[in-house]
Scaffold this motif. Structure first.
Motif, PDB file in Angstrom:
ATOM      1  N   PHE A  28      39.220  92.596   0.702  1.00 40.40           N
ATOM      2  CA  PHE A  28      37.950  92.919   0.044  1.00 40.40           C
ATOM      3  C   PHE A  28      38.103  93.930  -1.078  1.00 40.40           C
ATOM      4  O   PHE A  28      37.118  94.320  -1.693  1.00 40.40           O
ATOM      5  CB  PHE A  28      36.946  93.486   1.067  1.00 40.40           C
ATOM      6  CG  PHE A  28      36.404  92.459   2.025  1.00 40.40           C
ATOM      7  CD1 PHE A  28      36.601  91.100   1.825  1.00 40.40           C
ATOM      8  CD2 PHE A  28      35.670  92.865   3.129  1.00 40.40           C
ATOM      9  CE1 PHE A  28      36.089  90.165   2.710  1.00 40.40           C
ATOM     10  CE2 PHE A  28      35.142  91.938   4.025  1.00 40.40           C
ATOM     11  CZ  PHE A  28      35.362  90.577   3.814  1.00 40.40           C
ATOM     12  N   ASN A  29      39.319  94.390  -1.343  1.00 40.05           N
ATOM     13  CA  ASN A  29      39.485  95.494  -2.280  1.00 40.05           C
ATOM     14  C   ASN A  29      40.298  95.124  -3.509  1.00 40.05           C
ATOM     15  O   ASN A  29      40.935  95.978  -4.129  1.00 40.05           O
ATOM     16  CB  ASN A  29      40.153  96.680  -1.561  1.00 40.05           C
ATOM     17  CG  ASN A  29      39.307  97.171  -0.407  1.00 40.05           C
ATOM     18  OD1 ASN A  29      38.276  97.800  -0.620  1.00 40.05           O
ATOM     19  ND2 ASN A  29      39.732  96.853   0.805  1.00 40.05           N
ATOM     20  N   GLY A  30      40.268  93.851  -3.857  1.00 37.53           N
ATOM     21  CA  GLY A  30      40.946  93.427  -5.068  1.00 37.53           C
ATOM     22  C   GLY A  30      42.431  93.236  -4.927  1.00 37.53           C
ATOM     23  O   GLY A  30      43.143  93.121  -5.928  1.00 37.53           O
ATOM     24  N   GLN A  31      42.938  93.154  -3.698  1.00 39.75           N
ATOM     25  CA  GLN A  31      44.355  92.885  -3.500  1.00 39.75           C
ATOM     26  C   GLN A  31      44.552  92.183  -2.165  1.00 39.75           C
ATOM     27  O   GLN A  31      43.736  92.312  -1.244  1.00 39.75           O
ATOM     28  CB  GLN A  31      45.183  94.160  -3.537  1.00 39.75           C
ATOM     29  CG  GLN A  31      44.944  95.094  -2.358  1.00 39.75           C
ATOM     30  CD  GLN A  31      45.878  96.291  -2.395  1.00 39.75           C
ATOM     31  OE1 GLN A  31      46.079  96.880  -3.450  1.00 39.75           O
ATOM     32  NE2 GLN A  31      46.448  96.628  -1.268  1.00 39.75           N
ATOM     33  N   THR A  45      57.432  87.792   0.094  1.00 35.75           N
ATOM     34  CA  THR A  45      56.063  88.307   0.048  1.00 35.75           C
ATOM     35  C   THR A  45      55.423  87.923  -1.274  1.00 35.75           C
ATOM     36  O   THR A  45      56.027  88.078  -2.337  1.00 35.75           O
ATOM     37  CB  THR A  45      56.046  89.840   0.201  1.00 35.75           C
ATOM     38  OG1 THR A  45      56.481  90.189   1.522  1.00 35.75           O
ATOM     39  CG2 THR A  45      54.648  90.393  -0.008  1.00 35.75           C
ATOM     40  N   LEU A  46      54.204  87.395  -1.186  1.00 40.41           N
ATOM     41  CA  LEU A  46      53.385  87.108  -2.357  1.00 40.41           C
ATOM     42  C   LEU A  46      52.229  88.091  -2.354  1.00 40.41           C
ATOM     43  O   LEU A  46      51.480  88.174  -1.377  1.00 40.41           O
ATOM     44  CB  LEU A  46      52.856  85.670  -2.288  1.00 40.41           C
ATOM     45  CG  LEU A  46      51.690  85.314  -3.216  1.00 40.41           C
ATOM     46  CD1 LEU A  46      52.089  85.428  -4.678  1.00 40.41           C
ATOM     47  CD2 LEU A  46      51.180  83.914  -2.894  1.00 40.41           C
ATOM     48  N   LYS A  47      52.100  88.854  -3.419  1.00 40.11           N
ATOM     49  CA  LYS A  47      51.022  89.837  -3.525  1.00 40.11           C
ATOM     50  C   LYS A  47      50.159  89.478  -4.726  1.00 40.11           C
ATOM     51  O   LYS A  47      50.667  89.193  -5.812  1.00 40.11           O
ATOM     52  CB  LYS A  47      51.601  91.241  -3.679  1.00 40.11           C
ATOM     53  CG  LYS A  47      50.539  92.340  -3.750  1.00 40.11           C
ATOM     54  CD  LYS A  47      51.181  93.721  -3.625  1.00 40.11           C
ATOM     55  CE  LYS A  47      51.668  93.958  -2.201  1.00 40.11           C
ATOM     56  NZ  LYS A  47      52.125  95.353  -2.010  1.00 40.11           N
ATOM     57  N   ILE A  48      48.835  89.455  -4.545  1.00 44.82           N
ATOM     58  CA  ILE A  48      47.915  89.211  -5.646  1.00 44.82           C
ATOM     59  C   ILE A  48      46.984  90.408  -5.783  1.00 44.82           C
ATOM     60  O   ILE A  48      46.701  91.112  -4.807  1.00 44.82           O
ATOM     61  CB  ILE A  48      47.094  87.914  -5.442  1.00 44.82           C
ATOM     62  CG1 ILE A  48      46.180  88.034  -4.222  1.00 44.82           C
ATOM     63  CG2 ILE A  48      48.009  86.715  -5.308  1.00 44.82           C
ATOM     64  CD1 ILE A  48      45.192  86.870  -4.081  1.00 44.82           C
ATOM     65  N   TRP A  49      46.519  90.639  -7.004  1.00 39.62           N
ATOM     66  CA  TRP A  49      45.579  91.734  -7.213  1.00 39.62           C
ATOM     67  C   TRP A  49      44.747  91.464  -8.467  1.00 39.62           C
ATOM     68  O   TRP A  49      45.148  90.721  -9.363  1.00 39.62           O
ATOM     69  CB  TRP A  49      46.292  93.078  -7.296  1.00 39.62           C
ATOM     70  CG  TRP A  49      47.124  93.295  -8.518  1.00 39.62           C
ATOM     71  CD1 TRP A  49      46.785  93.954  -9.656  1.00 39.62           C
ATOM     72  CD2 TRP A  49      48.484  92.854  -8.719  1.00 39.62           C
ATOM     73  NE1 TRP A  49      47.820  93.969 -10.556  1.00 39.62           N
ATOM     74  CE2 TRP A  49      48.878  93.296 -10.006  1.00 39.62           C
ATOM     75  CE3 TRP A  49      49.399  92.147  -7.936  1.00 39.62           C
ATOM     76  CZ2 TRP A  49      50.136  93.045 -10.528  1.00 39.62           C
ATOM     77  CZ3 TRP A  49      50.653  91.880  -8.460  1.00 39.62           C
ATOM     78  CH2 TRP A  49      51.015  92.335  -9.729  1.00 39.62           C
ATOM     79  N   GLY A  50      43.585  92.064  -8.500  1.00 39.11           N
ATOM     80  CA  GLY A  50      42.658  91.918  -9.611  1.00 39.11           C
ATOM     81  C   GLY A  50      41.381  92.669  -9.281  1.00 39.11           C
ATOM     82  O   GLY A  50      41.355  93.561  -8.417  1.00 39.11           O
TER      83      GLY A  50
END
Length: 574
Positions: A28-31, A45-50
């Motif tokens: 819920f915090n953009g990542q 590991t796949l990390k997404i953020w925005g």
């Protein structure tokens, strides 16, 4: 010259991956993060953020229960119900559900994340009896069953909330579990740990840890162990009678016997945006210990111009790294061979090209901030060579046995595809300069190889060389990342394997050489960003050899060399 951050980027490949994904905490915090299951032979590991409105979650941690979902599908309609109203509203908060990237439960969908294209109140409002009893409110009402259309079409414009970034790190080692998290409120704001600036800081930290990287701490991929013989060429020709000489047949045949034992470790990193789809950085590092031995056997009774073309002998698949719909990397062990030359005299040749490579670390794309390293040692090698006596010859032969690793890369639903190849080109060259006019004296060469007998009418010189060239390159289009250096030579060394003159030329001296037992790959320097040596890999192409009949018919060959060439006596060409 690329910016210094590229060197830090490569160093990032060696940071030990720790599990990032926490199924108990909603995204819920953009990542958000996803880890390849620990049962796999690789870890990643796949990390997404925005922006927080660009990323959401439909796992149980976010308050959702999935009712209908196909685990193997990329694009589908999902039926789901909210079981915790404190978290569910985040899916439609501010910008609505459509266009958001959502994390999926492991039991739903082929990809770890999906793009929402539509949401609605589903026509099928039925619930399993046990779930209905848990969700029924005091007034007897049940929550509405929702429908979501999802897909993995990441090659689409950014959402209203802006782009979604990603970073992938994968390597062949087990992922140690994170320490148990401290208890906290389920939906309390979490500290944001990933953004553009923090990615750079992670790279800087990794650069500091680079020198402590130890390949032995990484779990190797399953060992490649290959021992097999392959036909390389087999050409025949029927020759007519010549005067009193009756009709006869001539032929040229060549075989390769390959014995290879490889232990490989792989690390890679990719950085870019999912929406819109773009990779801005990609790097691959291969660690390897290998014993490579290829034996070439050639027999010719014809006058011939040889050109086998590049022939693929075998392929062996190796487990790879897969984030479906986003990035898939599949390694393959490949063996190729090639034989070219001109023969004007009968020849029987068996030469063994044997090398040991230990603690190798090889980078692609190349970087001025990281040095390829490792130790290369030629092994003891059998040599068996016979030739027709009493004939003039200027025959030449160029043979290559090329084991290698191909890394097939597919990104964003096959939007971009490329192959990164790492080749270990073991070669042998033969040059004959014979005039067939005198008897040879029996003696022993400086390499300890017994040479022609006193009765052998061989006059001239025989020069057999060997070499190893390590080449890396990329084919295909991958967001323009490999265009600056599609092909580079990482290492090249050539050796005098056997060099001897007979008859009237027996006293001829050879060029100055120095003995070599092993070399460090880091001793070889290349100009960064420039393709060196010959092109790394030609297209596979079968080309015909041209045979013709010798004017004198066939004769009996005599041995010129028959022994094992010691690795300590192999000479490095200046």
């Amino acid at each position: 010259m690329l910016r210094p951050v590229l060197g830090l980027f490569f160093a990032f490949l060696f940071v030990v991956v720790r599990a990032e994904n926490d199924w108990s905490t909603p995204c819920f915090n953009g990542q958000c993060s996803y880890d390849i299951p620990t049962s796999s032979e690789v870890s990643g590991t796949l990390k997404i953020w925005g922006a927080s409105d660009a990323i959401s979650d439909i796992t149980p941690a976010a308050g959702w229960t999935i009712l209908d979902c196909d685990k193997g599908a990329m694009a589908q309609d999902v039926r789901l119900v909210c079981h915790d109203s404190t978290g569910c509203p985040h899916l439609t908060l501010n910008t609505g559900a459509a266009g958001k990237l959502v994390r999926l439960p492991e039991s739903c969908g082929q990809s770890a994340f999906a793009r929402v294209t539509r949401d609605w109140v589903h026509a099928n409002q039925t619930l399993p009896a046990e779930l209905a009893s848990k969700l029924r409110r005091r007034d007897g009402e049940l929550p509405e069953v929702k429908g979501l259309s999802i897909d993995a079409d990441f090659d689409s414009p950014a959402s209203q909330a802006g782009p979604v970034n990603f970073a992938i790190h994968g390597l062949t080692s087990s992922v140690p579990p994170n320490p148990a998290p401290q208890r906290r409120s389920r939906f309390a704001p979490a500290q944001r740990t990933v953004n553009d600036r923090s990615v750079i800081s992670v790279l800087q930290q990794a650069f500091q840890e680079f020198n402590s990287f130890n390949q032995s701490t990484m779990q190797k991929l399953p060992e490649v162990n290959l021992k097999k013989s392959f036909p390389l060429l087999d050409e025949k020709l029927s020759c007519p009678a010549i005067g009193k000489l009756p009709a006869f047949d001539v032929s040229v045949s060549g075989d390769v016997e390959m014995c290879a034992v490889l232990n490989v470790t792989v690390a890679l990193t990719a950085v870019g945006t999912l929406m819109p789809a773009n990779f801005t950085k990609f790097g691959l590092v291969v660690g390897m210990d290998a014993d490579l031995e290829g034996t070439l056997t050639l027999s010719s009774t014809a006058t011939a111009t040889l050109d086998s073309g590049k022939v693929e002998l075998t392929q062996v698949g190796i487990p790879g790294l897969d984030f479906p719909g986003i990035l898939t990397v599949g390694p393959t062990f490949v063996v190729q061979a090639e034989l070219t030359g001109t023969l004007d005299v009968e020849v029987d040749l068996t030469v063994d090209l044997s090398y040991c490579i230990s603690n190798a670390k090889l980078f692609y794309p190349p970087s001025p901030y990281n040095t390829n390293s490792g130790k290369f040692t030629p092994n003891n090698s059998p040599l068996n060579f016979s030739v027709s006596p009493g004939f003039k010859s200027s025959a030449t032969l160029d043979a290559h046995i090329i084991p290698g690793l191909d890394f097939g890369i597919s990104a964003i639903g096959d939007l971009a595809q490329a192959t990164i190849s790492l080749d270990f080109d073991a070669s042998s060259t033969m040059t004959l300069t014979l005039d067939g006019a005198a008897n040879a004296s029996g003696n022993v060469s400086t390499s300890g190889v017994d040479v022609a007998s006193k009765s052998a009418s061989v006059n001239g010189c025989v020069d057999i060389g060997a070499g190893l060239s390590i080449n890396a390159g990329a084919d295909g289009s991958f967001f323009g990342l490999f265009d600056f250096a599609p092909s580079v030579n990482l290492f090249t060394k050539n050796f005098d394997f056997f060099n001897k003159c007979f008859g009237t030329q027996a006293g001829n001296s050879t060029a100055s050489k120095r003995e070599v037992k092993s070399m460090e790959l880091s001793e070889y320097e290349y100009e960064y960003g420039v393709a060196l040596s010959r092109p790394r890999r030609r297209e596979l192409a079968k080309r015909a050899s041209v045979l013709s009949c010798p004017a004198s018919g066939t004769t009996k060959v005599v041995p010129v060399a028959d022994a094992v060439v010691s690795s300590a006596s192999i000479k490095l060409k200046n």
